[in-house]
Design an enzyme around this catalytic site. Sequence first.
Site, PDB file in Angstrom:
ATOM      1  N   ASP A  87       0.803  -1.228   0.000  1.00 34.12           N
ATOM      2  CA  ASP A  87       0.000   0.000   0.000  1.00 34.12           C
ATOM      3  C   ASP A  87       0.833   1.273   0.000  1.00 34.12           C
ATOM      4  O   ASP A  87       0.408   2.305  -0.501  1.00 34.12           O
ATOM      5  CB  ASP A  87      -0.952   0.013   1.201  1.00 34.12           C
ATOM      6  CG  ASP A  87      -0.218   0.283   2.503  1.00 34.12           C
ATOM      7  OD1 ASP A  87       0.600  -0.563   2.908  1.00 34.12           O
ATOM      8  OD2 ASP A  87      -0.463   1.337   3.113  1.00 34.12           O
ATOM      9  N   ASP A  90       6.037   0.369   2.941  1.00 34.48           N
ATOM     10  CA  ASP A  90       6.407  -0.867   3.628  1.00 34.48           C
ATOM     11  C   ASP A  90       5.967  -2.069   2.792  1.00 34.48           C
ATOM     12  O   ASP A  90       5.624  -1.924   1.622  1.00 34.48           O
ATOM     13  CB  ASP A  90       5.798  -0.900   5.032  1.00 34.48           C
ATOM     14  CG  ASP A  90       4.292  -0.652   5.019  1.00 34.48           C
ATOM     15  OD1 ASP A  90       3.666  -0.867   3.950  1.00 34.48           O
ATOM     16  OD2 ASP A  90       3.736  -0.254   6.047  1.00 34.48           O
ATOM     17  N   TYR A 239      -4.766   0.403   9.642  1.00 35.83           N
ATOM     18  CA  TYR A 239      -5.949   0.709   8.829  1.00 35.83           C
ATOM     19  C   TYR A 239      -7.214   0.292   9.574  1.00 35.83           C
ATOM     20  O   TYR A 239      -8.003  -0.499   9.079  1.00 35.83           O
ATOM     21  CB  TYR A 239      -5.851   0.030   7.461  1.00 35.83           C
ATOM     22  CG  TYR A 239      -4.865   0.706   6.535  1.00 35.83           C
ATOM     23  CD1 TYR A 239      -5.187   1.895   5.889  1.00 35.83           C
ATOM     24  CD2 TYR A 239      -3.592   0.180   6.341  1.00 35.83           C
ATOM     25  CE1 TYR A 239      -4.288   2.537   5.061  1.00 35.83           C
ATOM     26  CE2 TYR A 239      -2.678   0.802   5.502  1.00 35.83           C
ATOM     27  CZ  TYR A 239      -3.032   1.983   4.865  1.00 35.83           C
ATOM     28  OH  TYR A 239      -2.130   2.614   4.041  1.00 35.83           O
ATOM     29  N   GLU A 486       5.855   9.962   2.736  1.00 39.06           N
ATOM     30  CA  GLU A 486       5.409   8.626   2.347  1.00 39.06           C
ATOM     31  C   GLU A 486       4.270   8.740   1.337  1.00 39.06           C
ATOM     32  O   GLU A 486       3.416   9.623   1.452  1.00 39.06           O
ATOM     33  CB  GLU A 486       4.954   7.810   3.556  1.00 39.06           C
ATOM     34  CG  GLU A 486       4.684   6.351   3.217  1.00 39.06           C
ATOM     35  CD  GLU A 486       4.551   5.463   4.436  1.00 39.06           C
ATOM     36  OE1 GLU A 486       4.765   4.252   4.304  1.00 39.06           O
ATOM     37  OE2 GLU A 486       4.226   5.981   5.528  1.00 39.06           O
TER      38      GLU A 486
END
Length: 526
Positions: A87, A90, A239, A486
């Site tokens: 996603d 990572d 999440y 990120e």
Amino acid sequence: MKMKGNYGYVMSTRTTVLLVMLLGVFSWSCAAEIKHDYRDALHKSLLYFEAQRSGHLPYNQRVSWRGHSGLTDGLEQGVDLVGGYYDAGDHVKFGLPMAFTVTMLSWSAIEFGHEIEAAGELQYTLEAIKWGTDYFIKAHTHPDVLWAEVGDGDTDHYCWQRPEDMTTPRQAYKIDKTKPGSDLAAETAAAMASASIVFRKVNPHYSHLLLNHAQELFEFADKYRGSYDSSIEAVKSYYGSISGYKDELLWAALWLHRATGREEYLDYTVENAECFGGTGWAMTEFSWDVKYAGVQILAAKLLLEGDYASRHEDTLQQYKSKAEHYICACLEKNGGNNIERTRGGMLFVRQWNNMQHVTSAAFLLMAYSEYLAAAEQELRCPNGPVQPEEIFKFAKSQTDYILGSNPMHTSYLVGYGRKFPKRVHHRGASIVSFKKSDGFIGCTQGYDDWFGRSKPNPNVLVGAIVGGPDRRDRFRDYRENFMQTEACTYNTSPMVGVFAKLNSLLVAEQENVQQQPSSPVSHQSS
């Protein structure tokens, strides 16, 4: 002397600040007039999804610094979970944001497919969608079983490795009858239903397969209700489903209605409108977690097109009212209940990865302006009526901000423009490619040798849209500044359609200029 010195310093500072402000206004006005290459932005945005691929990479992989990874995913559980997307920076495969990413890619292709095709990027868009849906088919191993996650955020975050070197545990987690996850199952149903529309003409068999999975997943989500983060503890810190699962159930039902034309799905959306919050929640954000604004805009589309039975009209009107609350809030025309903007004009929802809210808003605004224009209607806000052109113009302004028309003169689409983030918080991009240095890089070695380096990343994460600037339009390009540097797949996915639409209009404008007859020039005799 001390007083004089202090006084002189104050005067000097005031003069400097004034000059900076004046120069800022001048330079900002110039930045606002930059002509952007939306076709280039579209092309690069689709490259990003190739950089985020997990699994066995295909022969036509264009992002050459990436290699195969996660090839044993699901092995311990006796299921093939190879594939899908990482996603962000990572190496965990989180099902909910991955499914939302695919839904938004599909929605882009549905609304702006002709524009994407005209730009020569349709095949790559289809491949980006299919990379996700192929994985969802694998993950949906039984009508009432969906594998939700591969990898663990806590252990993964102790490591700074290339995906090709991955040594972190690849524990897989699932939802089922005893551990339900209506939000995840419904969002995955929405992804597969919307993708089935995209593939209907180019691959009918695959489209039919996706639709079958979507219908089974929706039935599973509705029958065994519960939030997936209550069933899977490992996902809560990353999440967690703060909005619950009711918005996803409405979202999936509307996508299934659009994919099948079956009235039962619209009945579901209408009958559950109030108790699920669809006509109750007035939203100022749309994201991987909170789908209400998307639900409301899809429902409003049905009303604007007259695609409904008379018994649905009152409820659809309520949905439309809430949809327009969101649009008006973006435009600062919603009375006092508006979305904050920075001085540079960017929508600002929250500090962490704010750009996801900018891109999702740009898409919804552009789509809704199209719906209104087609219906020859205007938007009615508390501050007065708004024409579709004004909504479109604001969506364009957010896009241009992303591409560099901002006070920092920085493109937040990596690889686009003269200035863009060079130290993206991304393991694979920040470490030399295994193709250039195939020596194994361990967890701590990655942190010691690569994470802390002040130099730019050795690999450019082309097409990634990073978290972006703060509420004062400030951006610090440091790898450790993960709140801003990120990138996530769901930041970029809404922009595929937006870039395509803006490119098509730019091309039409250029062609129109070329076709204009040149004006006669009068020559005076000397």
